[in-house]
Design an enzyme around this catalytic site. Structure first.
Site, PDB file in Angstrom:
ATOM      1  N   CYS A   8       0.867  -1.180   0.000  1.00 54.66           N
ATOM      2  CA  CYS A   8       0.000   0.000   0.000  1.00 54.66           C
ATOM      3  C   CYS A   8       0.906   1.232   0.000  1.00 54.66           C
ATOM      4  O   CYS A   8       2.094   1.131  -0.307  1.00 54.66           O
ATOM      5  CB  CYS A   8      -0.986  -0.018   1.171  1.00 54.66           C
ATOM      6  SG  CYS A   8      -0.278   0.234   2.812  1.00 54.66           S
ATOM      7  N   CYS A  13      -1.337   0.715   7.283  1.00 52.15           N
ATOM      8  CA  CYS A  13      -2.779   0.471   7.426  1.00 52.15           C
ATOM      9  C   CYS A  13      -3.224  -0.771   6.655  1.00 52.15           C
ATOM     10  O   CYS A  13      -3.462  -1.820   7.244  1.00 52.15           O
ATOM     11  CB  CYS A  13      -3.594   1.680   6.961  1.00 52.15           C
ATOM     12  SG  CYS A  13      -3.353   3.172   7.937  1.00 52.15           S
ATOM     13  N   ARG A  14      -3.331  -0.649   5.339  1.00 45.39           N
ATOM     14  CA  ARG A  14      -3.909  -1.716   4.523  1.00 45.39           C
ATOM     15  C   ARG A  14      -2.986  -2.911   4.335  1.00 45.39           C
ATOM     16  O   ARG A  14      -3.391  -4.055   4.560  1.00 45.39           O
ATOM     17  CB  ARG A  14      -4.322  -1.156   3.157  1.00 45.39           C
ATOM     18  CG  ARG A  14      -5.408  -0.101   3.243  1.00 45.39           C
ATOM     19  CD  ARG A  14      -5.646   0.586   1.923  1.00 45.39           C
ATOM     20  NE  ARG A  14      -4.503   1.430   1.580  1.00 45.39           N
ATOM     21  CZ  ARG A  14      -4.356   2.069   0.429  1.00 45.39           C
ATOM     22  NH1 ARG A  14      -5.268   1.948  -0.523  1.00 45.39           N
ATOM     23  NH2 ARG A  14      -3.305   2.825   0.212  1.00 45.39           N
ATOM     24  N   SER A  15      -1.747  -2.666   3.911  1.00 42.63           N
ATOM     25  CA  SER A  15      -0.870  -3.813   3.631  1.00 42.63           C
ATOM     26  C   SER A  15      -0.483  -4.598   4.883  1.00 42.63           C
ATOM     27  O   SER A  15      -0.379  -5.828   4.810  1.00 42.63           O
ATOM     28  CB  SER A  15       0.353  -3.420   2.802  1.00 42.63           C
ATOM     29  OG  SER A  15       1.116  -2.413   3.413  1.00 42.63           O
TER      30      SER A  15
END
Length: 151
Positions: A8, A13-15
């Protein structure tokens, strides 16, 4: 061993969520999962506290992860590189040296026919509910990818 990299923007956050979720779904004897960011904002940092909290609420520990930036050598190290949005896709593909590198890069949500917007939303400026939403999207998509990898 099959090696998978989740990518990301900042790798907080996302990865990290995708990294933790996917690692939780696959046999670690056969698969290695890691994560990285396209930017250098958070190198060495733990995942966002909200990512850690949401993952832990689902029985997944990600607080040991540390943010790092994607490097060209990752093309040599990993078999699959899943990016969280089209901006990440463009950034990673711009670093690819050849078609072999580019073939390893996949828009993460392309694997999920149930979701029309193929960009995983970035929850950074949101609240815990935004992180929970991302967890659910990523979890469902990791199920699909894990199933296809094990077939």
């Amino acid at each position: 061993m099959t090696k998978i990299l989740m990518v990301c923007l900042g790798n907080i956050c996302r990865s990290p969520l995708a990294h933790g979720i996917m690692a939780n779904k696959l046999n670690t004897k056969n698969y290695y999962v890691d994560s990285a960011g396209t930017a250098s904002y958070h190198i060495g940092s733990k995942p966002d506290r909200r990512s850690i909290e949401v993952a832990l609420n689902h029985g997944i520990e990600i607080s040991h992860q540390r943010a790092r930036q994607f490097v060209v050598a990752d093309f040599d190290e990993f078999d699959y590189i899943y990016v969280m949005d089209r901006s990440n896709l463009s950034n990673i593909l711009s670093l690819s040296r050849d078609d072999e590198d580019a073939k390893k890069v996949h828009l993460f949500l392309e694997s999920n026919p149930n979701i029309s917007d193929k960009n995983v939303p970035d929850p950074y400026y949101g609240d815990i509910l935004d992180f929970e939403n991302v967890f659910n999207i990523v979890d469902e998509t990791c199920d699909i990818i894990a199933s296809s990898l094990e077939d």
